[in-house]
Motif scaffolding. Sequence first.
Motif, PDB file in Angstrom:
ATOM      1  N   MET A 128       0.857  -1.185  -0.085  1.00 38.54           N
ATOM      2  CA  MET A 128       0.032  -0.004  -0.004  1.00 38.54           C
ATOM      3  C   MET A 128       0.814   1.287   0.002  1.00 38.54           C
ATOM      4  N   THR A 129       0.686   2.217  -1.073  1.00 41.38           N
ATOM      5  CA  THR A 129       1.502   3.295  -1.132  1.00 41.38           C
ATOM      6  C   THR A 129       0.295   4.559  -1.090  1.00 41.38           C
ATOM      7  N   ALA A 130       1.075   5.780  -0.737  1.00 48.81           N
ATOM      8  CA  ALA A 130       0.182   7.064  -1.165  1.00 48.81           C
ATOM      9  C   ALA A 130       0.795   7.759  -2.113  1.00 48.81           C
ATOM     10  N   SER A 131       0.084   8.506  -2.789  1.00 44.47           N
ATOM     11  CA  SER A 131       0.507   9.245  -3.830  1.00 44.47           C
ATOM     12  C   SER A 131       1.369  10.359  -3.478  1.00 44.47           C
ATOM     13  N   HIS A 132       1.151  10.817  -2.174  1.00 47.26           N
ATOM     14  CA  HIS A 132       1.891  12.095  -1.711  1.00 47.26           C
ATOM     15  C   HIS A 132       3.180  11.365  -1.097  1.00 47.26           C
ATOM     16  N   SER A 133       3.270  10.499  -0.327  1.00 45.27           N
ATOM     17  CA  SER A 133       4.459  10.054   0.002  1.00 45.27           C
ATOM     18  C   SER A 133       4.297   8.627   0.694  1.00 45.27           C
ATOM     19  N   ASP A 134       5.424   7.929   1.145  1.00 48.00           N
ATOM     20  CA  ASP A 134       5.161   6.446   1.480  1.00 48.00           C
ATOM     21  C   ASP A 134       5.322   6.365   2.913  1.00 48.00           C
ATOM     22  N   SER A 135       5.517   7.526   3.581  1.00 50.49           N
ATOM     23  CA  SER A 135       5.222   7.256   5.137  1.00 50.49           C
ATOM     24  C   SER A 135       4.274   8.588   5.809  1.00 50.49           C
ATOM     25  N   LEU A 136       3.772   8.370   6.796  1.00 51.89           N
ATOM     26  CA  LEU A 136       3.005   9.248   7.541  1.00 51.89           C
ATOM     27  C   LEU A 136       3.710   9.402   9.016  1.00 51.89           C
ATOM     28  N   VAL A 137       3.368  10.678   9.511  1.00 52.25           N
ATOM     29  CA  VAL A 137       3.817  10.977  10.938  1.00 52.25           C
ATOM     30  C   VAL A 137       2.884  11.257  11.707  1.00 52.25           C
ATOM     31  N   VAL A 138       2.348  10.443  12.407  1.00 49.28           N
ATOM     32  CA  VAL A 138       1.247  10.553  13.426  1.00 49.28           C
ATOM     33  C   VAL A 138       1.675  11.670  14.385  1.00 49.28           C
ATOM     34  N   LEU A 139       0.787  12.751  14.505  1.00 46.36           N
ATOM     35  CA  LEU A 139       1.461  13.968  15.518  1.00 46.36           C
ATOM     36  C   LEU A 139       0.047  14.191  16.504  1.00 46.36           C
ATOM     37  N   PHE A 140       0.602  14.630  17.456  1.00 48.80           N
ATOM     38  CA  PHE A 140      -0.476  14.836  18.664  1.00 48.80           C
ATOM     39  C   PHE A 140       0.159  15.662  19.486  1.00 48.80           C
ATOM     40  N   GLY A 141      -0.737  17.146  19.604  1.00 50.00           N
ATOM     41  CA  GLY A 141      -0.269  18.169  20.582  1.00 50.00           C
ATOM     42  C   GLY A 141      -1.040  18.689  21.630  1.00 50.00           C
ATOM     43  N   ALA A 142      -0.702  19.324  22.489  1.00 45.56           N
ATOM     44  CA  ALA A 142      -1.587  19.994  23.583  1.00 45.56           C
ATOM     45  C   ALA A 142      -1.018  21.468  23.994  1.00 45.56           C
ATOM     46  N   THR A 143      -1.845  22.211  24.245  1.00 49.80           N
ATOM     47  CA  THR A 143      -1.649  23.664  24.741  1.00 49.80           C
ATOM     48  C   THR A 143      -1.717  23.832  26.167  1.00 49.80           C
ATOM     49  N   ALA A 144      -1.500  24.975  26.711  1.00 49.09           N
ATOM     50  CA  ALA A 144      -1.713  25.184  28.118  1.00 49.09           C
ATOM     51  C   ALA A 144      -2.938  25.445  28.522  1.00 49.09           C
ATOM     52  N   GLY A 145      -3.676  25.379  27.367  1.00 45.25           N
ATOM     53  CA  GLY A 145      -5.138  25.884  27.755  1.00 45.25           C
ATOM     54  C   GLY A 145      -6.122  24.957  27.493  1.00 45.25           C
ATOM     55  N   ALA A 146      -7.171  25.421  26.339  1.00 43.50           N
ATOM     56  CA  ALA A 146      -8.197  24.574  26.166  1.00 43.50           C
ATOM     57  C   ALA A 146      -7.734  23.200  25.428  1.00 43.50           C
ATOM     58  N   TYR A 147      -8.501  22.279  25.639  1.00 43.36           N
ATOM     59  CA  TYR A 147      -8.169  20.898  25.161  1.00 43.36           C
ATOM     60  C   TYR A 147      -9.400  20.393  24.209  1.00 43.36           C
ATOM     61  N   GLY A 148      -9.156  19.636  23.198  1.00 46.45           N
ATOM     62  CA  GLY A 148     -10.314  19.155  22.337  1.00 46.45           C
ATOM     63  C   GLY A 148     -10.913  19.928  21.281  1.00 46.45           C
ATOM     64  N   ALA A 149     -11.955  20.349  21.283  1.00 40.56           N
ATOM     65  CA  ALA A 149     -12.790  21.051  20.170  1.00 40.56           C
ATOM     66  C   ALA A 149     -12.419  22.354  20.348  1.00 40.56           C
ATOM     67  N   LYS A 150     -11.910  23.073  21.400  1.00 46.97           N
ATOM     68  CA  LYS A 150     -11.470  24.496  21.462  1.00 46.97           C
ATOM     69  C   LYS A 150      -9.943  24.648  21.362  1.00 46.97           C
ATOM     70  N   LEU A 151      -9.308  23.474  21.241  1.00 47.43           N
ATOM     71  CA  LEU A 151      -7.906  23.776  21.084  1.00 47.43           C
ATOM     72  C   LEU A 151      -7.299  25.159  20.144  1.00 47.43           C
ATOM     73  N   GLY A 152      -6.548  25.759  20.780  1.00 44.52           N
ATOM     74  CA  GLY A 152      -6.032  27.016  20.074  1.00 44.52           C
ATOM     75  C   GLY A 152      -6.977  28.234  20.129  1.00 44.52           C
ATOM     76  N   SER A 153      -8.227  27.924  20.510  1.00 44.81           N
ATOM     77  CA  SER A 153      -8.909  29.326  20.643  1.00 44.81           C
ATOM     78  C   SER A 153      -8.631  30.129  21.588  1.00 44.81           C
ATOM     79  N   ASP A 154      -7.904  29.710  22.725  1.00 43.86           N
ATOM     80  CA  ASP A 154      -7.406  30.836  23.662  1.00 43.86           C
ATOM     81  C   ASP A 154      -5.992  31.268  23.436  1.00 43.86           C
ATOM     82  N   GLU A 155      -5.580  31.104  22.341  1.00 41.88           N
ATOM     83  CA  GLU A 155      -4.221  31.535  22.448  1.00 41.88           C
ATOM     84  C   GLU A 155      -2.988  30.997  23.112  1.00 41.88           C
ATOM     85  N   ARG A 156      -3.204  29.933  23.958  1.00 48.11           N
ATOM     86  CA  ARG A 156      -2.252  29.553  24.630  1.00 48.11           C
ATOM     87  C   ARG A 156      -1.201  28.810  24.042  1.00 48.11           C
TER      88      ARG A 156
END
Length: 701
Positions: free
Chosen positions: A1-29
């Motif tokens: 199985m290959t992808a047309s854009h690239s052969d590998s994915l980098v699964v990425l997860f992050g968190a901020t010092a403020g809101a989590y989930g659906a409000k991530l980034g909405s508070d500029e933290r």
Amino acid sequence: MTASHSDSLVVLFGATAGAYGAKLGSDERELILLVWQVVDLPSKKVGTLHKSLVKADNLELSDQCREVSGLTPEGLGKAEPLDRVLQQFIQLVSSDLKAFGRNSYTLCSDGQLLIRQVLHPETSKKNFLLSDCFYSFYDLRKEFHTCYPGSAAVKDQTIRSMAEYLGLGTDETEEDFGVWQVKTMVAIIFSMLSENCDHVFTDPETVKYKYETGPCSKSETVDSETVIRARGLPWQSSDQDIARFFKGLNIAKGGVALCLNAQGRRNGEALVRFVNSEQRDLALERHKHHMGSRYIEVYKATGEEFLKIAGGTSNEVAQFLSKENQVIIRMRGLPFTATQEDVLGFLGPECPVTGGKEGLLFVKYPDGRPTGDAFVLFSCEEYAQNALKKHKEILGKRYIELFRSTAAEVQQVLNRYMSTPLIPTLPAPIIPVIPPPYTIATGSIRDCVRLRGLPYTAGIDDILDFMGDATADIKPHGVHMVLNQQGRPSGDAFIQMKSADKAFIVAQKCHKKMMKDRYVEVFQCSGEEMNFVLMGGTLNRSGLSPPPCLSPPAYAAFQTAAVIPAEAALYQPQALLPAARTPQASAAAPPAVTYYPAQAAQLYMNYTAYYPSPPVSPTTVGYIAAPPGAVAAAATATHTPLLPQPGALVRMQGLPYNTGMKEILSFFQGYQYAPDDYNGLIQLSEQARSVLQAPKEWVCL
């Protein structure tokens, strides 16, 4: 199985010092955690799972962040800053790819927020560039819904809901925060790659590298679900500054329209058009985010509003803006005699204009007269910066202002100057439905007060309550509320008092007194100063400024009160032409009716609603179409002949401020007039009357 854009994915997860989930980034933290793992698609193998804490500038954590992540300020204080963490990210990902014999990859995140609402805005504010890999990514929620159409809607998806849909038995409490999320995302990807689904990652999300300028036509269709209004912008902000504020979101080509006020200056608002409604919804989450030290309000707007500001129909403008990716500079204050060669010489060889003379666009009135404005195209930022260094340098005898501009501002300025008259067709004769004639005060006696800073919802009753006992000292018809060029309250009002002493007492007593939730400033002023503002000028600490020469746009209300119609129309002259009156003139002259003939110029003024003073209730000001014969009846009733065709009264604009009556009379040398026709029609001062009776050829008031 290959992808047309690239052969590998980098699964990425992050968190901020403020809101989590659906409000991530909405508070500029700020970002405080990154977790990632490389997935090799052909072999279905994974690399090492990496977890890295990020030291934020502000280590204070929200209660939700503490509860969900288990992180502490002490632990984060020992971490590396974001730029160092991102460097380590690139190095570790490259190392893992080499182990699989790969050299390309695409990020894969849980939704849009981490990439668009956290990483791009934060790195933009901290003034460092993100690697190219952060401009393309897969949204796992969208890919999952494509693979499993029967699952929940994309906006309702979470890592947990996707795992539960697939029946993946994972316990979040067994792993550290962030580690469980990445491991679960990898398991979901492997399920999508299984023989049952055979999903292919082929269409990644993209983030635009830079904002693209371009023209907008009024004939375009703009989806209202893609437009927002940004309010509170610094007046000197450009379209690139606004695009930087919305960094991470894709703005449509030519999608930033800076709004101008009635004087053609930026008013701190802009309309922004995004490529789709999803990007617009993310933009709304940046409500009250900061641009420098100012917070910016973000609201929904309509496509009609955007086209009104940014749309244009001029072929000349379209040709000027056809050169894409140019930096536009606006020049203001040019001498009216300035030529293309003069402007090119002013800019000099250090900032060459794109296409030479073709890169210049002079703004003109419909009759071809120059306005003193021009727009200039430069091919790169360096040339534009060199031009901006010439701000307030002298050309001829005038200093020239230079500002960054936009394609939408070019359209807006040209639309404003080249707009058609407010009354394009000749209306029926109209007469005012106003109470009996009254006179706006004139002269230098300071028997008036100015109220500044009124709430925009304030009405006549609020002003009378604010004045308190002093309402008994207001002259009849002495309250004048000033409306702006959109026909809305400007926050200013003028009040005529019975004497200068009464005006002084009111100014002392009511200054900075509260009205609703605002304090109102009260200043003593003269009738002359009041008239000056009502006619469109400004009065501030710097003194008096002349009325603007810009033609106002269409108004929703009070149009006819401020515009001289092109054909037979009767107005009370006191409401439009405040002139000094002598006792003799007042006693001898009957109620005057002024006739403005065809081709009369528009009277540019601040639109003003006049209200009677107490105890009479406020009167609505408006005009109604006169019935047949009304004009003749009005003239007969007052025994005043109408002025003869083709003309009698003219208004002159653009006069030098030191112009005297002799210069004006000399200008009109050769034109004839009939003094007797004017004596009973216009109430004149003694000086003006003497001019009429002298052997001159013309009269100007």
